[in-house]
Design a protein around this motif. Structure first.
Motif: not given
Lengths: 472, 113
Positions: A67-85, A115-125
């Protein structure tokens, strides 16, 4: 779980339907490629879903909440897609914005969205279970330009987004054998609604072009990835023609174009070179895909995407002829986060004011002929001149400014300033405040902005100054 | 600056600045330092795409090594390197100027292509 329905009572596809489908592909077609990055690395559906689950857990551990916004600085990358999803699967509200945005732009967007949270795109393992289905209404937030000096953060409901995107995919004939090349920024509604959501829903493969792409690299990319669908803007189609091989692109079947009108010469040359017709898409961040050119229809018209309704309004009354285009789509209407009054002003009787001028007929044929407000389009990207003028005026020594698009001169600004203000100095000032695409191609220093007796700026003398050299 | 003949252009930096000036004007094209990032003066990617496309024709670029615009068009220096690599058979093409302090020479009247 909240369900939305359209005007006919049909239950819409939404957040749950989208993620159910994604997870189904992971079970049924785990090795089929979901995303191929610009560097050639591929992420199949099985690994994509595992990465989304792992990254959801990572985001939760880093402060993301349903329910809370998460800001995602988005590029055209796999990590961006994974983080958005991952943010969406968790039930958080992904707020997508350009990874190249200035600090001022990012702060402004996050403030509007609270939005209080901003996360860079990431692919967690770290393996993790799929997150619990969110219990509340699911939203996402996309950014577009405003007309009042502030950007708009558009809160959209997943039910509206998924339903509209899937309807578009049906019209466009997307299937699991498609490889869809995405050439525009993923954080824009065009890529989100024409590539990201419909491709993953239909089990197709997303091929990410780098952004911004080198124009001469596009055709080799199309050929090497054997893309069957390409999503791009008129300028890039035109530039790509320069490097088109004589044998064309035999795998290509569908070319979607949006953002600005296609020049007839580009349209015909593309068809001749590839055998695939460039088809216009008409859309808006607040609404999604509104119209799409029919495979064999006229070049200047789109057909309304199923479920979308449109009508025109003239002089404060609903009209049958040309007028301002109002549109509504199934599902909850979108809203402007942090700008409630603007949201209210944007709807009339539940119909969204597009700001576009045009016609629509009873058969669902829609033609856009112009703009009602000052918002301009620069290479397919929308810019609010008021935001730019405010930034120019914040430069010490600047007294007045107007940002406009001229037929020949393109996107320029006329600036009245003290003698020590230079165009280069002004550009350095603007670069710290605005994304580059918002900065006019030329900043012409002029002695004054001529005005009418009512205070309106007279543009003709300014354009004349460019011709006779009195503007620098 | 190393002396590279870029498809008939003996001074690739001058060529790059000239093409940039045609798109965004003399003041920025001749005022920006050779290594100063285009982003620092707000040059839009769309304008750079036009400039790169023109330079590729000028320098007869046939093989595109990079797919991302900023990889070849982040500054005057990187553009010079891009077109120089194409014409000098893969030389380093990197040391193209005297740094940001260098003052490029603005062409006189009629100096544009």
């Amino acid at each position: 779980m909240t369900r939305s329905a359209d005007a006919d009572g049909r239950v819409l596809l939404g957040h749950a339907a989208f993620f159910d489908r994604l997870r189904r592909w992971a079970v049924e077609r785990p090795t089929a490629d979901a995303v191929i990055a610009a560097d050639g690395t591929a992420l199949p559906y099985g690994r994509l879903v595992a990465a989304v689950a792992a990254t959801s857990a990572h985001l939760r551990d880093n402060g993301a909440r349903p329910g809370e916004p998460v800001a995602i600085p988005t590029g055209n990358s796999v990590a961006s897609i994974v983080t958005i999803l991952a943010a969406a699967a968790l039930g958080a509200v992904p707020l997508l914005f350009d990874a190249g945005a200035t600090e001022q732009e990012r702060s402004q967007l996050m403030r509007l969205a609270e939005a209080r949270t901003c996360v860079p795109p990431v692919v967690a393992r770290e393996p993790a279970a799929w997150p619990e289905p969110p219990a509340h209404v699911q939203e996402l937030a996309l950014v577009t330009s405003g007309t009042n000096g502030l950007p708009k953060v558009v809160g959209k409901h997943w039910a509206a987004v998924v339903d509209n995107s899937v309807r578009f995919a049906e019209v466009a004939g997307y299937g699991d054998a498609d490889r869809i090349l995405c050439t525009t920024p993923l954080h824009h509604a065009f890529a989100f609604g024409v590539v990201l959501v419909p491709a993953l829903f239909t089990g197709a493969t997303i091929v990410l072009a780098p952004h911004p792409p080198l124009p001469s690299a596009l055709v080799p990319l199309l050929a090497e990835t054997r893309a069957t669908v390409v999503q791009s803007v008129p300028f890039l189609y035109g530039a790509a023609l320069e490097t088109m091989p004589s044998h064309g692109l035999p795998d290509l079947r569908l070319c979607v174009s949006a953002g600005e009108p296609l020049r007839p010469a580009v349209r015909s040359a593309w068809l001749e070179a590839t055998g695939a017709r460039l088809r216009d898409q008409y859309g808006a961040t607040e609404l999604g895909q509104i119209g799409f050119a029919a495979p064999d229809g006229p070049d200047d018209a789109c057909r309304l995407v199923p479920g979308v309704q449109a009508r025109t309004r003239l002089d404060g009354e609903w009209s049958a002829g040309e007028g301002e285009l109002f549109v509504r789509v199934p599902g909850r209407p979108s809203r402007y986060l942090g700008q409630d009054e603007l949201t209210q002003r944007s709807y009339v009787d539940g119909w969204f004011r597009t700001g576009d001028w045009g016609t629509v007929d009873g058969s669902g044929r829609i033609v856009v002929t112009g703009r009602v407000n000052r918002r301009v389009v620069v290479g397919g990207r929308k810019v609010d001149p008021a935001e730019v003028e405010n930034a120019v005026r914040s430069m010490p020594g600047v007294r007045d400014c107007v940002a406009v698009v001229g037929e020949d001169a393109g996107y320029v600004a006329f600036v009245v300033a003290e003698p020590d203000v230079t165009e280069l100095g002004l550009r350095r000032h603007l670069a710290a405040l605005l994304s580059s695409y918002k900065i006019p191609r030329r900043l012409h220093l002029v002695p004054a902005l001529p005005r009418t007796t009512t205070g309106k700026i007279r543009m003709a003398p300014l354009w004349q100054g460019l011709t006779d050299g009195s503007a620098t | 600056m190393h002396d590279v003949d870029t498809a008939g252009h003996s001074d690739p930096e001058a060529l790059v600045r000239r093409r940039l000036a045609e798109r965004i004007g003399d003041e920025v094209a001749y005022g920006i330092g050779v290594d100063e990032p285009f982003l620092a003066v707000g040059v839009d990617s769309l304008d750079l795409m036009h400039v790169v496309a023109q330079l590729e024709q000028d320098a007869d670029v046939k093989q595109v090594a990079e797919a991302e615009l900023w990889a070849v068009a982040s500054s005057i220096a990187s553009l010079v390197a891009y077109i120089s690599l194409e014409s000098d058979g893969g030389g380093d093409g990197a040391s193209v100027g005297a740094g940001e302090d260098a003052q490029p020479v603005r062409p006189g009247p009629g100096g544009h292509a």
